[in-house]
Design an enzyme around this catalytic site. Sequence first.
Site, PDB file in Angstrom:
ATOM      1  N   THR A 234     -49.582  71.477 -67.160  1.00 57.37           N
ATOM      2  CA  THR A 234     -49.762  71.487 -65.716  1.00 57.37           C
ATOM      3  C   THR A 234     -50.737  72.579 -65.281  1.00 57.37           C
ATOM      4  O   THR A 234     -50.938  73.569 -65.976  1.00 57.37           O
ATOM      5  CB  THR A 234     -48.416  71.700 -64.997  1.00 57.37           C
ATOM      6  OG1 THR A 234     -47.826  72.928 -65.446  1.00 57.37           O
ATOM      7  CG2 THR A 234     -47.478  70.543 -65.258  1.00 57.37           C
TER       8      THR A 234
ATOM      9  N   ASN B 131     -50.852  75.216 -62.691  1.00 52.43           N
ATOM     10  CA  ASN B 131     -49.906  75.885 -61.805  1.00 52.43           C
ATOM     11  C   ASN B 131     -50.611  76.564 -60.637  1.00 52.43           C
ATOM     12  O   ASN B 131     -51.612  77.266 -60.812  1.00 52.43           O
ATOM     13  CB  ASN B 131     -49.105  76.931 -62.580  1.00 52.43           C
ATOM     14  CG  ASN B 131     -48.355  76.314 -63.744  1.00 52.43           C
ATOM     15  OD1 ASN B 131     -47.945  75.165 -63.674  1.00 52.43           O
ATOM     16  ND2 ASN B 131     -48.191  77.075 -64.819  1.00 52.43           N
TER      17      ASN B 131
ATOM     18  N   GLU C  71     -47.013  72.307 -59.404  1.00 55.94           N
ATOM     19  CA  GLU C  71     -47.407  72.129 -60.802  1.00 55.94           C
ATOM     20  C   GLU C  71     -47.881  70.702 -61.031  1.00 55.94           C
ATOM     21  O   GLU C  71     -47.111  69.836 -61.434  1.00 55.94           O
ATOM     22  CB  GLU C  71     -46.222  72.425 -61.716  1.00 55.94           C
ATOM     23  CG  GLU C  71     -45.676  73.837 -61.598  1.00 55.94           C
ATOM     24  CD  GLU C  71     -44.422  74.024 -62.436  1.00 55.94           C
ATOM     25  OE1 GLU C  71     -44.491  74.732 -63.453  1.00 55.94           O
ATOM     26  OE2 GLU C  71     -43.378  73.437 -62.067  1.00 55.94           O
TER      27      GLU C  71
END
Length: 312
Positions: free
Chosen positions: A208, A210, A256
């Site tokens: 992901t 973030n 995310e």
Amino acid sequence: MTLFHNDQPLPPALRGAVVALGNFDGFHRGHQAVVGRAVARARDEGRPAIVATFDPHPARFFRAEGAHFRLTTLQQRARLFAAAGADATLVLRFDAALAALGPEQFVAEQLVGRFGATAVVTGEDFTFGKARAGTAPMLALLGAPYGMAAETVPAVTDATGVISSSRIRAALIAGDCGTATALLTRPFAIEGTVVHGDQRGRELGYPTANMELGDYLRPRYGIYAVRARLADGRILEGVANLGVRPSFDPPKELLEPYFFDFSGDLYGQTIEVQLVDFLRPEAKFDGLDALKAQMATDCENARQILIATPSP
């Protein structure tokens, strides 16, 4: 887009402008009507069009510890104003000095004296000056001695009522992306810098990007179908967790996004992530296998939603 603050000199080419004046947080359909009228008037008169916005928002200045509520950053607003035809964004720093100006002083010292505005366009509910004593109709009266015209734009409504930032915030808090998108004319988007996380997503096979939420309003925590615009203009699609990740300790509030069919390093880049649709609330799972299975389902659901929801 040219962006100036009110403590900077305005270039001579921008003096004599038609100014759209307001907070314009979110730049929803009602705000677009105000700016659209200012731009049209400026073009008819052969003048520059400027959008003047307050930063910080007056509500934040007076209630510094209040809940997060912003729908756009200053940079997002400036881009939206430019796309609407404005020649420049003027940022009015809302501080103690500006808050203390009476309506007459605000018109004489700021709009006319500092910026040379020849006309101001506002929404009909606009207020200004110390204790919000100035109203939209007062702008015409106060500006007349200086040759500054003023006009108001009626509120824009739909079947539910007046379109407002409050309605958009309520929709996002409820996870109602469809209503927010309709009122904004685009999906609500969070812009931020990609930061290093704890690599949980990578370990699960879903790396992901973030992002911290900053001063943005907190939409309903949960899983969203998303689109993102990278700094180089590329558009990515994916699924994102917005919230505190209840399956992991310690809780940490993040956005995310996991982007489909993408591999690359986004750390340190500024990206903008649109919340296209709400899939489900956050949940705590009994083990990583159950979490991974749900993530696969979320990805498939998001893909189908994004296929059915063309990018504007």
